[in-house]
Design a protein around this motif. Structure first.
Motif, PDB file in Angstrom:
ATOM      1  N   GLU A 189     -11.684 172.324  52.087  1.00 10.47           N
ATOM      2  CA  GLU A 189     -12.301 171.314  52.396  1.00 10.47           C
ATOM      3  C   GLU A 189     -11.784 170.443  53.610  1.00 10.47           C
ATOM      4  O   GLU A 189     -10.888 169.774  53.170  1.00 10.47           O
ATOM      5  N   ASN A 190     -12.345 170.258  54.723  1.00  3.38           N
ATOM      6  CA  ASN A 190     -11.910 169.424  55.867  1.00  3.38           C
ATOM      7  C   ASN A 190     -12.459 168.177  55.768  1.00  3.38           C
ATOM      8  O   ASN A 190     -13.309 167.849  56.764  1.00  3.38           O
ATOM      9  N   LEU A 191     -11.908 167.521  54.930  1.00  2.24           N
ATOM     10  CA  LEU A 191     -12.253 165.956  54.904  1.00  2.24           C
ATOM     11  C   LEU A 191     -11.584 165.082  56.094  1.00  2.24           C
ATOM     12  O   LEU A 191     -12.108 164.090  56.403  1.00  2.24           O
ATOM     13  N   ILE A 192     -10.561 165.537  56.415  1.00  2.00           N
ATOM     14  CA  ILE A 192      -9.897 164.898  57.708  1.00  2.00           C
ATOM     15  C   ILE A 192     -10.741 164.994  58.874  1.00  2.00           C
ATOM     16  O   ILE A 192     -10.896 163.938  59.579  1.00  2.00           O
ATOM     17  N   GLY A 193     -11.021 166.191  59.209  1.00  2.00           N
ATOM     18  CA  GLY A 193     -12.104 166.382  60.327  1.00  2.00           C
ATOM     19  C   GLY A 193     -13.092 165.585  60.241  1.00  2.00           C
ATOM     20  O   GLY A 193     -13.591 165.110  61.335  1.00  2.00           O
ATOM     21  N   ALA A 194     -13.934 165.667  59.040  1.00  2.00           N
ATOM     22  CA  ALA A 194     -14.809 164.623  58.797  1.00  2.00           C
ATOM     23  C   ALA A 194     -14.778 162.945  59.167  1.00  2.00           C
ATOM     24  O   ALA A 194     -15.492 162.339  59.839  1.00  2.00           O
ATOM     25  N   MET A 195     -13.496 162.849  58.817  1.00  3.51           N
ATOM     26  CA  MET A 195     -13.035 161.221  59.152  1.00  3.51           C
ATOM     27  C   MET A 195     -12.916 161.023  60.550  1.00  3.51           C
ATOM     28  O   MET A 195     -12.846 159.726  61.255  1.00  3.51           O
ATOM     29  N   VAL A 196     -12.685 162.171  61.587  1.00  3.01           N
ATOM     30  CA  VAL A 196     -12.453 162.081  62.767  1.00  3.01           C
ATOM     31  C   VAL A 196     -13.869 162.123  63.615  1.00  3.01           C
ATOM     32  O   VAL A 196     -14.019 161.334  64.320  1.00  3.01           O
ATOM     33  N   THR A 197     -14.481 163.191  63.240  1.00  2.00           N
ATOM     34  CA  THR A 197     -15.799 163.358  64.055  1.00  2.00           C
ATOM     35  C   THR A 197     -17.058 162.849  63.300  1.00  2.00           C
ATOM     36  O   THR A 197     -17.816 162.625  63.993  1.00  2.00           O
ATOM     37  N   GLY A 198     -17.006 162.362  62.182  1.00  2.00           N
ATOM     38  CA  GLY A 198     -17.982 162.013  61.247  1.00  2.00           C
ATOM     39  C   GLY A 198     -18.850 162.866  60.554  1.00  2.00           C
ATOM     40  O   GLY A 198     -19.902 162.627  60.030  1.00  2.00           O
ATOM     41  N   VAL A 199     -18.725 164.296  61.179  1.00  2.00           N
ATOM     42  CA  VAL A 199     -19.500 165.299  60.632  1.00  2.00           C
ATOM     43  C   VAL A 199     -18.509 166.333  59.838  1.00  2.00           C
ATOM     44  O   VAL A 199     -17.549 166.511  59.885  1.00  2.00           O
ATOM     45  N   ARG A 200     -19.377 166.813  58.693  1.00  2.00           N
ATOM     46  CA  ARG A 200     -18.876 167.764  57.622  1.00  2.00           C
ATOM     47  C   ARG A 200     -19.554 168.844  57.832  1.00  2.00           C
ATOM     48  O   ARG A 200     -20.800 168.946  57.671  1.00  2.00           O
ATOM     49  N   LYS A 201     -18.865 170.099  57.275  1.00  2.00           N
ATOM     50  CA  LYS A 201     -19.750 171.241  57.082  1.00  2.00           C
ATOM     51  C   LYS A 201     -19.819 171.489  55.461  1.00  2.00           C
ATOM     52  O   LYS A 201     -18.941 171.702  54.861  1.00  2.00           O
ATOM     53  N   VAL A 202     -21.171 171.741  55.091  1.00  2.00           N
ATOM     54  CA  VAL A 202     -21.371 171.803  53.866  1.00  2.00           C
ATOM     55  C   VAL A 202     -22.066 172.923  53.577  1.00  2.00           C
ATOM     56  O   VAL A 202     -22.998 173.594  54.376  1.00  2.00           O
ATOM     57  N   PRO A 203     -22.066 173.671  52.280  1.00  2.00           N
ATOM     58  CA  PRO A 203     -23.172 174.766  51.906  1.00  2.00           C
ATOM     59  C   PRO A 203     -24.566 174.197  52.102  1.00  2.00           C
ATOM     60  O   PRO A 203     -24.542 172.915  51.789  1.00  2.00           O
ATOM     61  N   ALA A 204     -25.465 174.955  52.607  1.00  2.00           N
ATOM     62  CA  ALA A 204     -26.927 174.587  53.152  1.00  2.00           C
ATOM     63  C   ALA A 204     -27.346 173.858  51.817  1.00  2.00           C
ATOM     64  O   ALA A 204     -28.336 172.787  52.032  1.00  2.00           O
ATOM     65  N   GLU A 205     -27.282 174.395  50.539  1.00  2.00           N
ATOM     66  CA  GLU A 205     -28.051 173.685  49.544  1.00  2.00           C
ATOM     67  C   GLU A 205     -27.890 172.250  49.357  1.00  2.00           C
ATOM     68  O   GLU A 205     -28.405 171.681  48.712  1.00  2.00           O
ATOM     69  N   LEU A 206     -26.427 171.997  49.952  1.00  2.00           N
ATOM     70  CA  LEU A 206     -26.099 170.478  49.790  1.00  2.00           C
ATOM     71  C   LEU A 206     -26.476 169.605  50.659  1.00  2.00           C
ATOM     72  O   LEU A 206     -26.540 168.320  50.550  1.00  2.00           O
ATOM     73  N   ALA A 207     -26.919 170.101  51.731  1.00  2.00           N
ATOM     74  CA  ALA A 207     -27.198 169.401  53.053  1.00  2.00           C
ATOM     75  C   ALA A 207     -28.343 168.173  52.761  1.00  2.00           C
ATOM     76  O   ALA A 207     -28.143 167.009  53.376  1.00  2.00           O
ATOM     77  N   THR A 208     -29.210 168.515  51.832  1.00  2.00           N
ATOM     78  CA  THR A 208     -30.463 167.501  51.469  1.00  2.00           C
ATOM     79  C   THR A 208     -29.706 166.150  51.020  1.00  2.00           C
ATOM     80  O   THR A 208     -30.205 165.288  51.377  1.00  2.00           O
ATOM     81  N   SER A 209     -28.776 166.197  50.220  1.00  2.00           N
ATOM     82  CA  SER A 209     -28.244 165.149  49.558  1.00  2.00           C
ATOM     83  C   SER A 209     -27.497 164.134  50.786  1.00  2.00           C
ATOM     84  O   SER A 209     -27.486 162.841  50.891  1.00  2.00           O
ATOM     85  N   PHE A 210     -27.077 164.596  51.731  1.00  2.00           N
ATOM     86  CA  PHE A 210     -26.598 163.940  52.878  1.00  2.00           C
ATOM     87  C   PHE A 210     -27.792 163.240  53.854  1.00  2.00           C
ATOM     88  O   PHE A 210     -27.405 162.398  54.457  1.00  2.00           O
TER      89      PHE A 210
END
Ligand code: HEM
Ligand code: HEM
Length: 242
Positions: A189-210
């Protein structure tokens, strides 16, 4: 094993979605804090006390900003959204070794990481404030800007805190970076990349919670940060001239 089929050039797969996680002010805060802490450590090694103090004032302004943003910022930057009771923290921690992505993914800090954020902010805040009262009177003859306003006992205690608390920061930052690398290498799970770009890749079924995250204007964040900078600069300048 065959690679998953991507549906376009965004790097998403039908099973994965890119979601916005961190606003710009949080990311700016994080990497500016890292840069300023490295600067304060390095300038101390190089005996560059004036730059050390400037890095420290910058950190103070950043911490002040993050505390305010923790109350008025984007929904997932608010303390109320990521600080939970011990039951949920322990429940989460027990799931970390074997938990699925769905169990371990939050549209913000997870319950354990949330408390780590507070620990880091408190320790770094204590370091910066104690620095205002710290002195070097052997060969640099430098006094923090508030030393003149404190009794010699208070100044001595603050100096001691400044030299001791840094070791707690080393431990907390070590654990923090270890956790980020653990998620990257072990949990993939790339939490570091998300802290850089602001964007995270997640399984499609989890996207709605974001999609429930309510982002505040980055301009508001930058304005609050600028005001924090002016407040710290004002206190230091007034204290030095008084
Ligand atoms: C979060 C911000 C800061 C960090 C991470 C930091 C870090 C450090 C470290 C690692 C040391 C050496 C401690 C040791 O050798 O035991 C130190 C010493 C010192 N710091 Fe800071 N500091 C910060 C903020 C400040 C501020 C704002 C001031 C004053 C304006 C300040 C003034 C001093 C002084 C006077 C010393 C003593 C130098 C010496 O004994 O050689 N620091 N700081
Ligand atoms: C001086 C060192 C560091 C300090 C003081 C620090 C502090 C913090 C703080 C306070 C947060 C919370 C961000 C917020 O909500 O505003 C955070 C988050 C984060 N930091 Fe750091 N950090 C440091 C270094 C690093 C490094 C080197 C990395 C990368 C290897 C890193 C990766 C992350 C990640 C991935 C998050 C988000 C965690 C999550 O998704 O819940 N940090 N850090």
């Amino acid at each position: 094993m065959a690679e998953p089929i991507t549906d376009d050039k965004s790097g998403e797969t039908p099973a994965e979605k890119k979601v916005k996680l961190w606003d710009f002010p949080v990311r700016l805060f994080h990497w500016a804090l890292v840069a300023a802490i490295i600067t304060s450590w390095w300038t101390n090694q190089q005996v560059m006390i004036d730059l050390h103090a400037i890095a420290g004032y910058t950190i103070l302004a950043l911490v002040l900003f993050r505390i305010i943003w923790g109350f008025v910022g984007s929904s997932n930057a608010r303390f109320s959204s990521f600080l939970t009771g011990p039951k949920r923290v322990l429940g989460y921690a027990s799931k970390v070794p074997k938990g699925s992505v769905a169990e371990l993914t939050y549209a913000g800090h997870n319950p354990a990481g949330g408390w780590m954020v507070v620990v880091l902010l408190v320790l770094v805040g204590i370091q910066a404030v104690s620095g205002l009262f710290a002195s070097e009177d052997t060969f640099l003859f430098f006094d923090g800007p508030l030393v003149a306003y404190a009794s010699s006992d208070v100044a001595r205690i603050m100096n001691w805190i400044h030299h001791t608390n840094i070791n707690l920061i080393y431990v907390a930052v070590g654990l923090h970076v270890f956790a980020a690398l653990f998620y990257l290498v072990v949990k993939r799970e790339n939490l570091i990349g998300a802290m850089v770009t602001g964007v995270r890749k997640v399984p499609a079924e989890l996207a709605t919670s974001f999609q429930t995250i309510r982002f505040k204007s980055p301009v508001l964040g930058i304005a609050i940060l600028a005001i924090c900078g002016v407040i710290v600069w004002g206190i230091v300048t007034l204290a030095r001239s008084g």
